[in-house]
Design a protein around this motif. Structure first.
Motif, PDB file in Angstrom:
ATOM      1  N   PHE A  47       0.711  -1.140   0.101  1.00 16.25           N
ATOM      2  CA  PHE A  47       0.350   0.491   0.281  1.00 16.25           C
ATOM      3  C   PHE A  47       0.549   1.508   0.095  1.00 16.25           C
ATOM      4  O   PHE A  47       0.504   2.060  -0.686  1.00 16.25           O
ATOM      5  CB  PHE A  47      -0.961  -0.253   1.381  1.00 16.25           C
ATOM      6  N   ASN A  48       2.176   1.764   0.974  1.00 17.73           N
ATOM      7  CA  ASN A  48       2.788   2.682   0.671  1.00 17.73           C
ATOM      8  C   ASN A  48       3.904   2.714  -0.670  1.00 17.73           C
ATOM      9  O   ASN A  48       3.872   4.072  -1.103  1.00 17.73           O
ATOM     10  CB  ASN A  48       3.856   1.868   1.859  1.00 17.73           C
ATOM     11  N   TYR A  49       3.603   1.773  -1.026  1.00 17.84           N
ATOM     12  CA  TYR A  49       4.575   2.075  -2.758  1.00 17.84           C
ATOM     13  C   TYR A  49       3.703   1.908  -3.114  1.00 17.84           C
ATOM     14  O   TYR A  49       4.221   2.708  -4.279  1.00 17.84           O
ATOM     15  CB  TYR A  49       5.433   0.496  -2.634  1.00 17.84           C
TER      16      TYR A  49
ATOM     17  N   GLU B 154      -8.416   4.104 -10.570  1.00 16.79           N
ATOM     18  CA  GLU B 154      -9.177   2.647 -10.448  1.00 16.79           C
ATOM     19  C   GLU B 154      -8.927   1.786  -9.195  1.00 16.79           C
ATOM     20  O   GLU B 154      -9.378   0.702  -9.301  1.00 16.79           O
ATOM     21  CB  GLU B 154      -7.939   1.909 -11.065  1.00 16.79           C
ATOM     22  N   GLY B 155      -8.277   2.829  -8.062  1.00 15.54           N
ATOM     23  CA  GLY B 155      -9.004   2.072  -6.607  1.00 15.54           C
ATOM     24  C   GLY B 155      -7.590   1.511  -6.259  1.00 15.54           C
ATOM     25  O   GLY B 155      -6.146   0.905  -6.938  1.00 15.54           O
ATOM     26  N   PRO B 156      -7.161   1.167  -4.691  1.00 14.00           N
ATOM     27  CA  PRO B 156      -5.898   0.593  -4.486  1.00 14.00           C
ATOM     28  C   PRO B 156      -5.422  -1.009  -5.509  1.00 14.00           C
ATOM     29  O   PRO B 156      -4.592  -1.178  -4.979  1.00 14.00           O
ATOM     30  CB  PRO B 156      -5.762   0.190  -3.257  1.00 14.00           C
ATOM     31  N   TYR B 157      -6.438  -1.468  -5.703  1.00 17.91           N
ATOM     32  CA  TYR B 157      -6.377  -2.858  -6.031  1.00 17.91           C
ATOM     33  C   TYR B 157      -5.836  -3.251  -7.453  1.00 17.91           C
ATOM     34  O   TYR B 157      -4.800  -3.864  -8.378  1.00 17.91           O
ATOM     35  CB  TYR B 157      -7.604  -3.795  -6.172  1.00 17.91           C
ATOM     36  N   SER B 158      -5.220  -1.538  -7.714  1.00 14.10           N
ATOM     37  CA  SER B 158      -4.584  -1.542  -9.120  1.00 14.10           C
ATOM     38  C   SER B 158      -3.128  -2.201  -8.696  1.00 14.10           C
ATOM     39  O   SER B 158      -2.527  -1.846  -9.625  1.00 14.10           O
ATOM     40  CB  SER B 158      -4.903  -0.443  -9.710  1.00 14.10           C
ATOM     41  N   ALA B 159      -2.924  -1.938  -7.563  1.00 16.18           N
ATOM     42  CA  ALA B 159      -1.376  -2.196  -7.317  1.00 16.18           C
ATOM     43  C   ALA B 159      -0.993  -3.998  -6.977  1.00 16.18           C
ATOM     44  O   ALA B 159       0.177  -4.262  -6.965  1.00 16.18           O
ATOM     45  CB  ALA B 159      -1.120  -2.085  -4.911  1.00 16.18           C
ATOM     46  N   ILE B 160      -2.324  -4.806  -7.454  1.00 14.69           N
ATOM     47  CA  ILE B 160      -2.134  -6.151  -7.394  1.00 14.69           C
ATOM     48  C   ILE B 160      -2.229  -7.097  -8.834  1.00 14.69           C
ATOM     49  O   ILE B 160      -3.480  -6.834  -9.525  1.00 14.69           O
ATOM     50  CB  ILE B 160      -3.365  -6.456  -6.736  1.00 14.69           C
ATOM     51  N   PRO B 161      -1.374  -7.523  -9.041  1.00 12.16           N
ATOM     52  CA  PRO B 161      -1.828  -8.330 -10.214  1.00 12.16           C
ATOM     53  C   PRO B 161      -2.987  -9.784 -10.197  1.00 12.16           C
ATOM     54  O   PRO B 161      -2.698  -9.605  -9.102  1.00 12.16           O
ATOM     55  CB  PRO B 161      -0.253  -8.752 -10.985  1.00 12.16           C
ATOM     56  N   LEU B 162      -3.134  -9.603 -10.947  1.00 10.65           N
ATOM     57  CA  LEU B 162      -3.964 -10.790 -10.736  1.00 10.65           C
ATOM     58  C   LEU B 162      -3.522 -12.217 -10.641  1.00 10.65           C
ATOM     59  O   LEU B 162      -1.911 -12.068 -10.498  1.00 10.65           O
ATOM     60  CB  LEU B 162      -5.532 -11.081 -12.500  1.00 10.65           C
TER      61      LEU B 162
END
Length: 843
Positions: free
Chosen positions: A164-166, A184-192
């Motif tokens: 989250f901080n990165y 896009e929201g925070p979940y754009s930070a995580i690949p599928l």
């Protein structure tokens, strides 16, 4: 032998290692693994890919530190059911080897940011990427069990907060960072999940070979997770590149970096370079709604306010904005305290009668709950100060029910009417223009003026009245957020207001729990968007309040699943994907220790005698002690509470297990004979709805006699009141008397055991009240209750033919000193003739 390719490490079944593992754990260990739902072969399969998912020494140290801290976390329900994560046989076994530490590192990198289904897909995809034979890939059920056992430890390592901080940092250097938050929201930070498996495979090649491989991520999607996994887990250097190729060091310089993040790229893909030659590349899949669940962050690590509105933290107006959000929260807490009680006929009867002299238990603890809400706001980054700094108005018998301002609010400014509104002032002997109190700088209660949104009310509150008086910023005045906020575009003002709404909603609901000292988690979806979930039941009962509070700090389950788990009124504790939510009434013997904390949170598992379960429920719902003769099939006595100083008196806990549910039955017994079947869930429902007597002028410690009781009760004839005192109440014997009130009185001021037994009192009468005596004499309670009875009787509201059952706890909530049972002495003669039980005075 596992199938291998040039792009994957050589994996094979280590039969000798499996045999040694079985030998090491022994028969007890095999039983522990079976209880956890994990097969020994599945552990061996996970150890096979440990080479494929290496971890740096620093990250493995973090895992060991997290496990050491976790071992000390243990709570008990009725001293027989453990909730927490101190006992974790699987984690302790994996920590014994380097391969096991690698497995835990992998779990720590994916479980904190994914729900159960997505995490299982990622693990399964890892085996497929490694070309492992089907015989050596654990089944989906085994992967779920493995994740369930390890998720409490994985979330303690802090990987989710790093992502989250990165994510926040990379967005701050993104070309489109002019927007406060990524759309896009925070979940754009995580690949599928399937992309994560490919990324791990490619990064394994970077870290495991001597060739100068470079991993490149194009675009913002998934960049934060890749940065966290590469730097934290693998120990690789990461550097970001802007559009003009200017390097921005993240964890290393451009020359030393093994991972490059091309933030300015319009595409979202990953590639592996070897000496400037692209060896492999694939496009990242777009996120889907079903993948946006399972990620919560610790508010002690992730700064809520700085993430939402970073510029506010440097603003001179932060204290004023903090005061505004605090007032909003304090008033929301008051509303919830009034509505948290289940809307039973008892509560409706009190409301219809418009009675004074009683408040609910939640309202009696309102000040403590409000103070807790301010601590939560402080955890979110605001500066609310102490509760003593706010101005309140008394309402509904609560001194702090309505908050209407802060001590720092400017004096009310008088302004002339804009329209021609004059009147004749007889003191001045002339006609003058009518003046009004200016709203600027003052707090307006929501709904006081229709059409005003939270943005409008915030503008009035933080604005300096002098600005409006002069029409401009005074010369020489230092420009601050006060003035800047009024010049912001409307959408920016609404963004500030939305942040206040989210923080106020979160703090007010979680104030009824121990969130501020336990998990301190917030769902990233709520942190970003602050969605309001619609409840299935419009009534603000205890269960409805729980189902509204839990998704704010954990979104691992969808709302429908959560409702199905929670809406059963007999629940005591639930395992919601590694987050244990429990009724605090099931953990505390004394209501002195609750102080308005009705809900508890604990990370970990529910364990009883080494066996895990997902739910704890009460075995006797709505049963009174008359039904104690019925036996519980397969029940076992788990523990016996010490009898304290009461001769022959004790309580015990009986347990029985049905599938994944543990049923708890509580019994009080006298001389080994059961005399009360307790329902712990019923206590959890009744206590918030219990009424507390408002102090009277006579005082709780006033010596009482028959004459003073009659005087205090006014016109209430004593023969209309049937009083039975004692630890065990025989409701059946009181039915022979056609009295209006059946009073069951028990002094439990200094006895946690007495409080516990009294809380489990149930009446066969549908009309029954529970009153906690707080600095109020017995006579005034009788008088108030008789008045209530008469009002209800005159209104035609249905009442039982034989009278009203009333249980009174002789408990002084705020006083620490014990008192003697004067009422016991007064009614001793009548008690001996009316009840077959001997009165046991608790002094």
């Amino acid at each position: 032998m596992a199938m291998t390719t040039s792009s994957a490490p050589s994996l094979q079944v280590d039969l000798a290692g499996l045999s040694q593992l079985i030998f090491n754990v022994g028969s007890h260990g095999l039983k522990q693994l079976a209880t956890a739902g994990v097969d020994i072969h599945s552990i061996g399969c996970m150890l096979m890919i440990a080479e494929y998912t290496p971890a740096s020494q620093e990250f493995r140290k973090k895992i060991n530190y997290a496990r050491n801290a976790q071992r000390s976390e243990r709570l008990w329900l009725y001293k027989v059911v453990e909730i927490g994560a101190s006992t974790n046989f699987l984690a302790d076994q994996l920590l014994k080897t380097r391969a096991g530490e690698n497995v835990l590192a992998l779990m720590a990198a994916i479980t904190p940011v994914m729900d159960e289904e997505t995490c299982t897909v990622a693990l399964n995809a890892l085996f497929e990427e490694a070309k492992v034979s089907l015989d050596n890939i654990p089944g989906l059920g085994q992967l779920r069990s493995l994740r369930t056992d390890l998720v409490p430890l994985s979330r303690r390592v802090g990987f989710g907060e790093k992502v989250f901080n990165y994510h926040k940092f990379l967005w701050s250097i993104h070309p489109d960072h002019s927007s406060t938050m990524p759309k896009e929201g925070p979940y754009s930070a995580i690949p599928l999940a399937k992309d994560i498996a490919s990324i791990i495979r490619m990064l394994h090649k970077v870290v495991s070979t001597e060739e100068p491989y470079i991993f490149i991520c194009w675009g913002f999607r998934g960049a934060a997770w890749i940065t966290s996994y590469g730097s934290e887990v693998l120990g690789l250097k990461v550097c970001a590149l802007q559009a003009d190729r200017t390097p921005i060091p993240v964890t290393g310089s451009y020359e030393d970096a093994k991972i490059l993040i091309e933030l300015s790229s319009n595409k979202s893909s990953c590639g592996l370079y070897l000496k400037k030659t692209l060896e492999e590349q694939f496009e990242l899949s777009k996120e889907r709604p079903e993948n946006q669940r399972g990620w919560s962050v610790d508010c002690a690590i992730v700064h809520f306010l700085e993430y939402r509105l970073s510029k506010i933290t440097q603003s001179e107006s932060l204290p004023r904005i903090s005061a505004f959000v605090a007032i909003e929260t304090l008033n929301q807490v008051s509303t919830l305290a009034s509505a948290i009680s289940s809307w039973t006929e008892n509560r409706m009867a009190f409301q219809n009668a418009n009675m004074t002299g009683f408040v609910t238990y939640a309202e009696s603890e309102l000040r403590h709950i409000q103070a807790r809400s301010l601590r939560i706001l402080r955890q979110l980054g605001f500066l609310p100060g102490d509760i003593e700094s706010y101005k309140f108005s008394v309402s509904k018998g609560c001194p702090t029910y309505i908050c209407h301002g802060h001590m720092s609010d400017p004096p009310v400014l008088k302004v002339e009417s804009d329209i021609e509104d004059t009147y004749y002032d007889y003191e001045l002997k002339k006609t003058v223009i009518r003046t009004y109190d200016s709203l600027h700088g003052q707090y307006m209660v929501s709904g006081a003026r229709f059409g005003l949104t939270i943005t409008d009310r915030l503008r009035y509150y933080i604005a300096d009245p002098i600005i409006y008086e002069l029409g401009e910023v005074p010369p020489g005045s230092k420009s601050s957020f006060d003035h800047g906020f009024l010049k912001l575009r409307l959408d920016k003002q609404q963004e500030v207001s939305e942040t206040i709404r989210i923080a106020s909603h979160f703090a007010s609901y979680l104030a009824f729990s121990d969130w501020d000292v336990t998990i301190r988690q917030m769902s990233v979806s709520f942190l970003q968007f602050g969605q309001k979930q619609e409840r299935r039941d419009e009534r603000e009962c205890f269960e409805a309040h729980m189902s509204s509070a839990i998704p704010l700090c954990a979104d691992n389950l969808d709302l429908s699943t959560l409702e199905n788990k929670l809406w059963s009124a007999d629940w005591l504790a639930l395992d919601l994907d590694g987050l244990i939510v429990h009724r605090n009434t099931a953990r505390n013997f004394s209501i002195h220790d609750l102080r308005g904390k009705f809900l508890g949170f604990t990370a970990g598992r529910i364990v009883s005698e080494g066996e895990t379960c997902s739910k704890v429920r009460s075995d006797r719902v709505g049963l009174s002690y008359q039904d104690f003769a019925s036996e519980v099939s397969g029940a076992k006595i788990a523990a016996c509470v010490p009898r304290l100083k009461f001769r022959g008196l004790g309580v015990r806990t009986l347990l029985s297990t049905v599938k994944d549910t543990l049923f708890v039955r509580l019994e009080g017994f006298l001389d080994s004979k059961p005399i009360l079947v307790g329902d712990a869930s019923l206590v959890g429902q009744k206590l918030p709805d219990a009424f507390v007597s408002v102090p009277c002028k006579h005082g709780y410690h006033e010596p009482t006699t028959i004459q003073t009781l009659q005087d205090n009760a006014g016109t209430v004839p004593i023969d209309l009141v049937d009083v039975i005192e004692g630890l065990i109440f025989d409701t059946g014997n009181s039915r022979m008397y056609k009295t209006k009130l059946h009073l069951y009185y028990q002094l439990v001021d200094s006895s946690p055991l007495g409080q516990w037994l009294a809380c489990h009192w149930t009446s066969e009468n549908k009309r029954a009240f529970i009153i906690v005596q707080k600095d109020c004499c017995f006579g005034c309670i009788v008088q108030r209750t008789m008045r209530l009875y008469d009002i209800i009787e005159d209104s035609g509201y249905p009442l039982p033919a034989e009278g009203l059952d009333l249980l009174i706890y002789g408990l002084t909530i705020l006083a620490a000193t014990s008192t003697q049972s004067a009422v016991y002495k007064i009614f001793r003669k009548s008690i001996e003739t009316q009840s077959q039980w001997s009165a046991l005075a608790l002094t």
